[in-house]
Structures are given as C-alpha cells and as structure tokens.
Scaffold this motif. Structure first.
Motif, PDB file in Angstrom:
ATOM      1  N   ASN A 129       7.290  -6.132   6.919  1.00 15.18           N
ATOM      2  CA  ASN A 129       7.520  -4.910   6.153  1.00 15.18           C
ATOM      3  C   ASN A 129       8.337  -5.187   4.899  1.00 15.18           C
ATOM      4  OD1 ASN A 129       6.099  -3.427   8.049  1.00 15.18           O
ATOM      5  ND2 ASN A 129       7.917  -2.804   9.172  1.00 15.18           N
ATOM      6  N   LYS A 132       5.902  -6.686   2.499  1.00 16.00           N
ATOM      7  CA  LYS A 132       4.983  -5.716   1.897  1.00 16.00           C
ATOM      8  C   LYS A 132       5.679  -4.908   0.802  1.00 16.00           C
ATOM      9  CE  LYS A 132       1.284  -2.499   2.864  1.00 16.00           C
ATOM     10  NZ  LYS A 132       0.391  -1.913   3.895  1.00 16.00           N
ATOM     11  N   TYR A 135       5.744  -7.175  -2.125  1.00 15.68           N
ATOM     12  CA  TYR A 135       4.369  -7.321  -2.625  1.00 15.68           C
ATOM     13  C   TYR A 135       3.960  -6.107  -3.452  1.00 15.68           C
ATOM     14  CZ  TYR A 135      -0.755  -6.867  -2.026  1.00 15.68           C
ATOM     15  OH  TYR A 135      -2.098  -6.659  -2.214  1.00 15.68           O
ATOM     16  N   TRP A 213      -4.009  -9.240   0.620  1.00 14.67           N
ATOM     17  CA  TRP A 213      -3.705  -7.922   1.187  1.00 14.67           C
ATOM     18  C   TRP A 213      -2.731  -8.045   2.359  1.00 14.67           C
ATOM     19  CZ3 TRP A 213      -5.376  -8.120   6.216  1.00 14.67           C
ATOM     20  CH2 TRP A 213      -6.534  -8.849   6.514  1.00 14.67           C
ATOM     21  N   ILE A 214      -2.077  -6.934   2.652  1.00 16.12           N
ATOM     22  CA  ILE A 214      -1.184  -6.831   3.810  1.00 16.12           C
ATOM     23  C   ILE A 214      -1.484  -5.496   4.492  1.00 16.12           C
ATOM     24  CG2 ILE A 214       1.191  -6.779   4.657  1.00 16.12           C
ATOM     25  CD1 ILE A 214       2.056  -8.252   2.140  1.00 16.12           C
ATOM     26  N   GLU A 215      -1.678  -5.512   5.794  1.00 19.52           N
ATOM     27  CA  GLU A 215      -1.990  -4.302   6.546  1.00 19.52           C
ATOM     28  C   GLU A 215      -1.031  -4.151   7.726  1.00 19.52           C
ATOM     29  OE1 GLU A 215      -4.098  -2.014   5.777  1.00 19.52           O
ATOM     30  OE2 GLU A 215      -5.346  -2.994   4.248  1.00 19.52           O
ATOM     31  N   SER A 370       1.296  -6.315  12.137  1.00 26.62           N
ATOM     32  CA  SER A 370       1.175  -6.541  10.692  1.00 26.62           C
ATOM     33  C   SER A 370       0.337  -7.782  10.436  1.00 26.62           C
ATOM     34  CB  SER A 370       2.552  -6.724  10.049  1.00 26.62           C
ATOM     35  OG  SER A 370       3.303  -5.534  10.097  1.00 26.62           O
ATOM     36  N   ALA A 372      -1.529 -10.297   7.109  1.00 24.47           N
ATOM     37  CA  ALA A 372      -1.647 -10.629   5.687  1.00 24.47           C
ATOM     38  C   ALA A 372      -2.692 -11.718   5.531  1.00 24.47           C
ATOM     39  CB  ALA A 372      -0.309 -11.087   5.116  1.00 24.47           C
TER      40      ALA A 372
END
Length: 377
Positions: A129, A132, A135, A213-215, A370, A372
C-alpha cells in the motif's frame, strides 16, 4: 500520466542471522519452559535463519524507525541525496508508536529536508500500500520521485517477558500455565528488517523496473478477522479493543500480543489468493506465460506446494523455476518481505531486459491481497 520506475532498491537487516536453535536465547522462554510448539512450527515454515533487532539479553538494538531509515540511506549517494526525496511512503504492521505515524518518525530520523509523508498501516500488505501511494504520486505528476518502504520489528513484541504476567495469572486461577497456540505460533514465524524502493518518472541505473500496475483486493466483507493485536476476539467473531479493557487486563491476557486464528488461515488464505490472482491477471489480460519470475510472500513453506497446486487447478500454472523466495534465509518480514525478495532477485544477476516480474502479497489479518507487475528495462 507518467511512467513509474523502481530505479534503486535498498535494504537493512539488523545484526547477524539467527538460527532456529538460538531463537529462545533472544526471545526468552515463557514460564522458563521451552515452547512445545516451536519445533512443530519451525519444521512446517521451513525458515532456517532470520534477523532480530535484539541482543541475546532481549535488549533492542534498533527501532523500526531506525531500520527503515537505514534502508532508505542505502538508496542514497552523490547522484541522489536525501534532500531530493519528494515523498516518503512507509508501510509496517509493527510501528514503534501508536502516534505519531511511522512515516513522520522516519522523516524525523532522516532529517533530509522537506518531504511529503504517508503512512500505510495494516499487516503484510502495508508495504504494498505504501508502494502504491508512491506509484500513484509519481504517475500523476504530484511528485517526480518517491521513496517507499516496508519494514517490521516484531521481535520486541515476542519477548517472553510480555507473556509472563498472563502465565502468572493462569497459575493463580489454578489453570494450565501455558499461553494459547494462537499466540505462541507467531513467536516462531516473524522477523525484523526493512526494504526501500526509489521510484522515479524516468528510468535510471543499471536495471530499472517499470511498474506496469498494482492491484489490491480485500475480502473483509466476507471473512472475519484472522490475525490481530491490541484486542481480543469475541465469540461472535468481532474484536474488543484494548481501550475497552481495564488496564490490568492488558497484561493478564496479553492483549497486545499478536494472535492468529490458524484454522481460518488454513481454510481461506490460499483459495482467496487464487481468486484474487485470477481477477488481477484477467483485468490486465496477463497469463502465467507473461511472467518470468513470481515473488510470492508466504509466511511459511507449508503453503508453497498448496498454492502451486491450487493455481494449477485454476488454470494458472506458474512453473516452479519461475518462483523466487528467500523465506528460508531472511524469514518472514511481513510488510518488508516483498521488498527484500525483489532486492535479492535484482542483485542475483538473473534478470534480463524485457522480463516480467509478478509480486504477490497476501495478508491474513482479514484476508487482503496485493499484486504488482513489473518489466525489466
């Protein structure tokens, strides 16, 4: 929108590595007895060495703030100095203080000049987190760089002295003077250390990593709490906060101990990990064939085969040569683990331009995940 690159990775591991047989020398023995669960837990988790910010007398050698600041200092040199940092974003599940926040204390320790700060709380996903936030800041143009960290100093939470009052209370009640397994279990699982990434809007250095990307996914709407501290779990699955207990109960029940419901962990952690992985990959039209290295943060090697098998069953086979872990030698550093894995992979000499890295971080606290996806530039 800017592209975002991890251009530097730093780490800090305190003191010398500690073997399994030395752990109780540092953490102490509760009720002056060896733990009955220690050997079982260590046999399953596969960890052989870890790091503690402690002396053998159980005295602290570093705070979490110092661990984190040292990892950041290892990013810095004449080409990129501390006064150039525009954002410090820190994640941990073991801050030194309830307040102020971890990130402002790290900023104060660094004394690097004016910076924006962000603290990500939680558990293992706190490091992701924090990443992100950095980022998104660089991607949006809010800042041209960000330093993101993941760190833990859990050893001081695991000292025998913190549990002895509970044992004494059990003796007075003529009950078995043994702390519950959900507390003892984690004494043999967690480690200390910190990692740091320098994010910038242009690729620099020998082997920059582009963040594609990061989810993140939470299952708190479906599942009750699994890992917790500063509270006690009630019969209905809710948590009762330390602030709602009389202060004497804080010691009598080891309220501040980190606890884990191992039955919930075993039941859900892998299945929800596979479910969320499917969502993340499908959203970005990625398959395992598009991944050269998968870096899964696992708390124990006990879960590795099960995770692999469940992924295969879901049609997501990441072949075993793609898996990169350092749990055996570094231990479970919670929010810092994925930083330390990536640092080791980058410095292994294995990476080549054009390869893709998939970071996977589960968090058992209330089942959060999480991910990435990175490209080697």
């Amino acid at each position: 929108m800017n592209e975002v690159y991890i251009n530097r990775i730093g780490k800090f591991l305190p003191n010398d590595p500690i073997s399994n047989d030395e752990m109780e020398d540092y953490l102490g023995k509760i009720n002056d007895r060896e733990s009955k669960g220690r050997r079982i837990v260590l046999r399953n988790n596969g960890i052989e060495t870890r790091y503690y910010a402690l002396t053998k007398q159980g005295k602290p050698t570093h705070t979490n703030v110092e661990l984190t600041a040292n990892a950041i200092r290892n990013l810095l040199d004449d080409e990129f100095s501390g006064d150039q940092i525009e954002l410090i974003s820190c994640g941990t599940s073991s801050p030194d203080y309830l307040m102020p926040s971890h990130a402002v204390m790290v900023h104060g320790e660094l004394k690097n000049g004016q910076s924006e700060v962000n603290s990500a709380s939680g558990n293992c996903c706190a490091g992701m987190n924090a990443l992100k936030f950095g980022y998104l800041s660089v991607k949006s143009g809010n800042t041209s760089n960000a330093v993101c960290t993941g760190s833990e100093r859990m050893s001081s939470w695991m000292l025998a002295d913190h549990f002895n009052k509970e044992v004494e209370n059990l003796k007075e009640l003529e009950e078995q003077p043994i702390i519950s397994f959900n507390k003892d279990f984690l004494r043999w699982m967690l480690s200390d250390g910190a990692g740091a990434f320098l994010l910038q809007n242009k690729p620099k250095g020998k082997l920059p990593l582009k963040i594609e990307w990061i989810e993140g996914y939470s299952y708190a709407h479906e599942l009750e709490v699994c890992m917790y501290a500063g509270s006690e779990k009630q019969a209905d699955g809710s948590l009762k906060s330390f602030s709602d207990y009389p202060s004497e109960e804080w010691l009598n029940q080891s309220i501040f101990a980190v606890k884990q419901d191992t039955k919930l962990l075993d039941k859900y952690i892998l299945d929800k990990g596979v479910e969320s992985t499917k969502h993340a990959l499908a959203k970005h039209d990625i398959t395992p064939d598009d991944v050269d290295y998968i870096l899964p943060h696992v708390s124990s090697h006990y879960f590795v085969d099960g995770l692999y098998e469940r992924l295969v069953k879901a049609g997501l086979e990441f072949t075993r040569e793609k898996w990169f872990l350092n749990l055996k030698t570094v231990g479970n550093v919670g929010a810092g683990s994925v930083y330390l894995m990536l640092e080791e992979l980058v410095n292994s000499g294995k990476l080549k331009k054009g390869q893709h890295i998939y970071l996977c971080v589960p968090e058992s606290a209330r089942f959060t995940y999480s991910y990435a996806y990175l490209t080697v530039c």
